[in-house]
Design a protein around this motif. Structure first.
Motif, PDB file in Angstrom:
ATOM      1  N   ASP A 102       0.457  -0.845  -0.033  1.00  0.00           N
ATOM      2  CA  ASP A 102      -0.036   0.177  -0.004  1.00  0.00           C
ATOM      3  C   ASP A 102       0.791   1.464  -0.058  1.00  0.00           C
ATOM      4  OD1 ASP A 102      -1.881   1.580   0.060  1.00  0.00           O
ATOM      5  OD2 ASP A 102      -3.597   0.284   1.636  1.00  0.00           O
ATOM      6  N   VAL A 161       0.852 -11.607   0.365  1.00  0.00           N
ATOM      7  CA  VAL A 161       1.318 -10.764   1.356  1.00  0.00           C
ATOM      8  C   VAL A 161       0.479  -8.914   0.790  1.00  0.00           C
ATOM      9  CG1 VAL A 161       3.153  -9.108   2.094  1.00  0.00           C
ATOM     10  CG2 VAL A 161       4.016 -11.945   1.857  1.00  0.00           C
ATOM     11  N   LYS A 162      -0.180  -8.856   2.421  1.00  0.00           N
ATOM     12  CA  LYS A 162      -0.484  -7.822   2.744  1.00  0.00           C
ATOM     13  C   LYS A 162       0.454  -6.757   3.028  1.00  0.00           C
ATOM     14  CE  LYS A 162      -4.980  -9.035   1.420  1.00  0.00           C
ATOM     15  NZ  LYS A 162      -5.383 -10.615   1.820  1.00  0.00           N
ATOM     16  N   LEU A 163       0.498  -5.229   2.454  1.00  0.00           N
ATOM     17  CA  LEU A 163       1.516  -4.238   3.613  1.00  0.00           C
ATOM     18  C   LEU A 163       0.196  -3.192   3.627  1.00  0.00           C
ATOM     19  CD1 LEU A 163       4.560  -4.481   1.890  1.00  0.00           C
ATOM     20  CD2 LEU A 163       3.972  -5.934   4.371  1.00  0.00           C
ATOM     21  N   GLY A 164       0.650  -2.517   4.925  1.00  0.00           N
ATOM     22  CA  GLY A 164      -0.672  -1.513   4.888  1.00  0.00           C
ATOM     23  C   GLY A 164       0.248  -0.349   4.126  1.00  0.00           C
ATOM     24  N   GLY A 167       1.348 -14.828   2.854  1.00  0.00           N
ATOM     25  CA  GLY A 167      -0.395 -14.918   2.935  1.00  0.00           C
ATOM     26  C   GLY A 167      -0.080 -13.553   4.255  1.00  0.00           C
ATOM     27  N   THR A 181      -0.143 -10.836   6.607  1.00  0.00           N
ATOM     28  CA  THR A 181      -0.260  -9.358   6.469  1.00  0.00           C
ATOM     29  C   THR A 181       0.619  -8.595   7.705  1.00  0.00           C
ATOM     30  OG1 THR A 181      -3.370 -10.190   6.027  1.00  0.00           O
ATOM     31  CG2 THR A 181      -2.884  -8.111   7.094  1.00  0.00           C
ATOM     32  N   ILE A 195      -0.030  -4.352   9.138  1.00  0.00           N
ATOM     33  CA  ILE A 195      -0.982  -3.408   9.428  1.00  0.00           C
ATOM     34  C   ILE A 195      -0.165  -1.867   9.214  1.00  0.00           C
ATOM     35  CG2 ILE A 195      -2.422  -4.324  10.847  1.00  0.00           C
ATOM     36  CD1 ILE A 195      -0.762  -2.596  13.315  1.00  0.00           C
ATOM     37  N   ASN A 196      -0.456  -1.134   8.679  1.00  0.00           N
ATOM     38  CA  ASN A 196       0.226   0.182   8.743  1.00  0.00           C
ATOM     39  C   ASN A 196       1.327   0.958   9.989  1.00  0.00           C
ATOM     40  OD1 ASN A 196      -2.486   0.401   9.697  1.00  0.00           O
ATOM     41  ND2 ASN A 196      -2.379   2.153  10.233  1.00  0.00           N
ATOM     42  N   ALA A 228       0.043 -12.678  11.324  1.00  0.00           N
ATOM     43  CA  ALA A 228      -0.419 -11.184  11.510  1.00  0.00           C
ATOM     44  C   ALA A 228       0.853 -10.541  12.506  1.00  0.00           C
ATOM     45  CB  ALA A 228      -1.922 -10.957  11.215  1.00  0.00           C
TER      46      ALA A 228
END
Ligand code: COA
Length: 214
Positions: free
Chosen positions: A136, A151-154, A168, A170, A172-173, A188
């Protein structure tokens, strides 16, 4: 359009995906592959010949072609890049990757299918943004990092050089992950992770130090 000659360093599973990206993106012509496994030299992989090993490149007399390091291990990519300084490194970006306009992408970086990079992100050299990974806005991704599939990056996440974020996971911001650290699959991450550790779980916790420490 004149296609740019490239040599792919690596003839394994990760290289298979990189070769596919180069083919579908259609901006390069692949001259062949390099691999340090002596048993692979002279064989064909994905239709391309394994031309030799590191020495083949170091002895290269003609105009140096672009190289892409198609090896998943962050530490090996880093060592190879340090030994191939006279070669230009190219990037490989899958046509389905969405890269915002205000993004900086370093040399040798690979972005796989359906990766998303939002504005303000700074992606270092020889980074792997694997299939479907999301980076992000305003994230800073160090050199030789691997963001695994999904993978998800804030926003405003910082990832230190050679860190590996598992499938997978994650983040957080505003969180930072230290250099050389490993984040386990599915974790997480909700607070900063220091350099050189393995963190797993939901929420992620540090369980041990990892070697080599950068
Ligand atoms: C976290 C990880 C690095 C640990 O690897 P390891 O050090 O070899 O650890 P082990 O497999 O020996 O497992 C040790 C323990 O942690 C647990 N564990 C392993 N990975 C875990 C994870 N992601 N989340 C939670 N627990 C995990 C194991 O079940 C085991 O538990 P136990 O001691 O109760 O039996 C690895 O499991 C992982 O998640 N790697 C990410 C791989 C990846 O994303 N690859 C992308 C390729 S594109």
């Amino acid at each position: 359009m004149r296609l740019r000659p490239v040599i792919v360093y690596g003839a394994g599973g990760h290289a298979k995906v990189v070769i596919d990206i180069l083919e579908v993106a259609g901006q390069h012509t692949i001259l062949g592959l390099i691999d340090d496994d002596p048993y692979k030299i002279g064989t064909f992989f994905c239709g391309y010949k394994v031309l030799g090993d590191m020495r083949t490149l170091q002895d290269w007399q003609a105009d140096p072609p672009a190289i892409i390091l198609a090896i998943g291990d962050n530490h090996i990519r880093s060592r190879l890049a340090g030994r191939l300084t006279r070669f230009p490194f190219t990037t490989a970006v899958h046509p389905t990757a969405t890269v915002a306009r205000k993004v900086s992408v370093g040399e040798g970086t690979v972005m796989m299918a359906h990766a998303v990079i939002n504005p303000g992100a700074v992606i270092g050299n020889h980074v792997i943004v694997n299939t479907g990974a999301i980076v992000d806005h305003d994230c800073i991704i160090g050199d030789f990092v691997h963001l695994s599939p999904g993978v998800k990056l804030g926003g405003h996440v910082t990832i230190g050089s050679k860190a590996h974020v598992g499938i997978g996971a994650t983040v957080i911001n505003d969180v930072s992950i230290g250099a050389g650290s490993i984040i386990g699959a599915g974790a997480a991450v909700v607070e900063d992770v220091p350099d050189g550790v393995l963190a797993i779980g939901v929420p992620a916790g540090v369980i041990k130090r990892v070697e080599p420490i950068p």
